[in-house]
Write a protein that holds these residues in place. Structure first.
Motif, PDB file in Angstrom:
ATOM      1  N   LEU A 122       7.727   9.114   0.553  1.00  0.00           N
ATOM      2  CA  LEU A 122       8.465   8.312   1.522  1.00  0.00           C
ATOM      3  C   LEU A 122       8.023   8.570   2.966  1.00  0.00           C
ATOM      4  O   LEU A 122       7.875   7.633   3.751  1.00  0.00           O
ATOM      5  CB  LEU A 122       9.970   8.558   1.368  1.00  0.00           C
ATOM      6  N   ASP A 123       7.790   9.822   3.329  1.00  0.00           N
ATOM      7  CA  ASP A 123       7.346  10.126   4.694  1.00  0.00           C
ATOM      8  C   ASP A 123       5.980   9.512   4.985  1.00  0.00           C
ATOM      9  O   ASP A 123       5.749   8.958   6.064  1.00  0.00           O
ATOM     10  CB  ASP A 123       7.288  11.633   4.926  1.00  0.00           C
ATOM     11  N   SER A 124       5.086   9.606   4.020  1.00  0.00           N
ATOM     12  CA  SER A 124       3.751   9.022   4.185  1.00  0.00           C
ATOM     13  C   SER A 124       3.838   7.503   4.252  1.00  0.00           C
ATOM     14  O   SER A 124       3.125   6.853   5.024  1.00  0.00           O
ATOM     15  CB  SER A 124       2.840   9.442   3.037  1.00  0.00           C
ATOM     16  N   ALA A 125       4.710   6.931   3.436  1.00  0.00           N
ATOM     17  CA  ALA A 125       4.899   5.487   3.437  1.00  0.00           C
ATOM     18  C   ALA A 125       5.413   5.013   4.793  1.00  0.00           C
ATOM     19  O   ALA A 125       4.920   4.034   5.371  1.00  0.00           O
ATOM     20  CB  ALA A 125       5.889   5.090   2.342  1.00  0.00           C
ATOM     21  N   ARG A 126       6.391   5.728   5.312  1.00  0.00           N
ATOM     22  CA  ARG A 126       6.972   5.366   6.605  1.00  0.00           C
ATOM     23  C   ARG A 126       5.917   5.465   7.719  1.00  0.00           C
ATOM     24  O   ARG A 126       5.863   4.613   8.609  1.00  0.00           O
ATOM     25  CB  ARG A 126       8.164   6.274   6.898  1.00  0.00           C
ATOM     26  N   ALA A 145       0.820  -1.208   0.000  1.00  0.00           N
ATOM     27  CA  ALA A 145       0.000   0.000   0.000  1.00  0.00           C
ATOM     28  C   ALA A 145       0.855   1.260   0.000  1.00  0.00           C
ATOM     29  O   ALA A 145       0.440   2.298  -0.538  1.00  0.00           O
ATOM     30  CB  ALA A 145      -0.911  -0.001   1.233  1.00  0.00           C
ATOM     31  N   ALA A 146       2.053   1.172   0.576  1.00  0.00           N
ATOM     32  CA  ALA A 146       2.926   2.347   0.683  1.00  0.00           C
ATOM     33  C   ALA A 146       3.773   2.579  -0.554  1.00  0.00           C
ATOM     34  O   ALA A 146       4.388   3.645  -0.694  1.00  0.00           O
ATOM     35  CB  ALA A 146       3.844   2.190   1.908  1.00  0.00           C
ATOM     36  N   ALA A 147       3.797   1.604  -1.454  1.00  0.00           N
ATOM     37  CA  ALA A 147       4.717   1.685  -2.593  1.00  0.00           C
ATOM     38  C   ALA A 147       4.472   2.910  -3.470  1.00  0.00           C
ATOM     39  O   ALA A 147       5.401   3.430  -4.077  1.00  0.00           O
ATOM     40  CB  ALA A 147       4.637   0.409  -3.423  1.00  0.00           C
ATOM     41  N   ASP A 175      17.328   0.394   3.534  1.00  0.00           N
ATOM     42  CA  ASP A 175      16.727   1.591   2.951  1.00  0.00           C
ATOM     43  C   ASP A 175      15.285   1.308   2.527  1.00  0.00           C
ATOM     44  O   ASP A 175      15.035   0.457   1.656  1.00  0.00           O
ATOM     45  CB  ASP A 175      17.565   2.034   1.746  1.00  0.00           C
ATOM     46  N   LEU A 176      14.322   2.027   3.116  1.00  0.00           N
ATOM     47  CA  LEU A 176      12.912   1.798   2.819  1.00  0.00           C
ATOM     48  C   LEU A 176      12.604   2.046   1.348  1.00  0.00           C
ATOM     49  O   LEU A 176      11.821   1.307   0.738  1.00  0.00           O
ATOM     50  CB  LEU A 176      12.032   2.683   3.701  1.00  0.00           C
TER      51      LEU A 176
END
Length: 203
Positions: A57-61, A51-53, A113-114
């Motif tokens: 990046l901040d929202s994904a984290r 879902a985060a892909a 690394d995310l």
């Protein structure tokens, strides 16, 4: 002193099959079996890395962090409830048997690394599995339970070597004792729990 029991867990994204067993390899008994939720908040995705892909990046984290926290709470609640039920029936829970998963079994190494994790489909799957594995491990240890991890892809071979081929067949045949459903998830969870009782290997 209660009768020793062990919990086996076959986890998936957002849910798991939990089976408790007692007894010897020659006469295992199923004490508890249930499908449990590892994500009690229905507004959260059970595959947060997928879902985060597509997110910044901040929202994904942030999304992944919220799912991790919910999974930890859910896993704690699930294991605490199971242990309470088993204790109430006169059983001492020796520990929890879990799947190693692809990451723990060494078939995959996740990058630190995310952004890299989110960019590769096979990393997404590995990270999803590890999230729930870690939540269950933390919950078990918080409850003071030993944790044993087995590679479920090799579980039947390991069990046949340590417990004897007959023990694997007896676990498969527990359907006659407990009725349906008695799927591969149930069998794997029960077999891992029986291994923990006999082998006692802690991670």
């Amino acid at each position: 002193m209660g009768v020793a029991a062990a919990l086996g867990v076959k986890d998936h994204c957002g849910w798991a099959m939990l089976v408790a067993v007692a007894g010897e390899p020659g006469s295992p008994r199923v004490l508890l079996r249930e499908r449990v939720s590892l994500l009690h908040d229905p507004t959260l995705p059970d595959q947060p890395f997928h879902a985060a892909a597509g997110l910044a990046l901040d929202s994904a984290r942030d999304l992944i962090s919220r799912v991790e926290q919910c999974a930890r709470t859910s896993a704690h609640d699930v294991l605490a409830a199971a242990v309470h039920r088993l204790n109430g029936a006169g059983h001492d829970v020796a520990g929890v048997a879990l799947d190693l998963g692809a990451v723990g079994a060494g078939r995959m190494t996740l990058p630190d690394d995310l952004a890299t994790v989110l960019s590769k489909h096979h990393y997404l799957h590995g990270a999803e599995g590890e999230l729930y594995h870690e939540a269950l491990m933390e919950a078990a240890r918080d409850a003071g339970l030993a944790v044993s991890r087995y590679d479920f892809k090799e579980l039947r071979d390991v069990a046949a070597r340590l417990l004897g081929v007959g023990a694997v067949e007896r676990v498969d045949g527990l359907r006659a004792q407990v009725g349906t459903p008695w799927t591969r998830d149930h069998k794997d969870a029960a077999l891992a729990a029986l291994l923990l009782l006999v082998d006692g290997r802690a991670a």
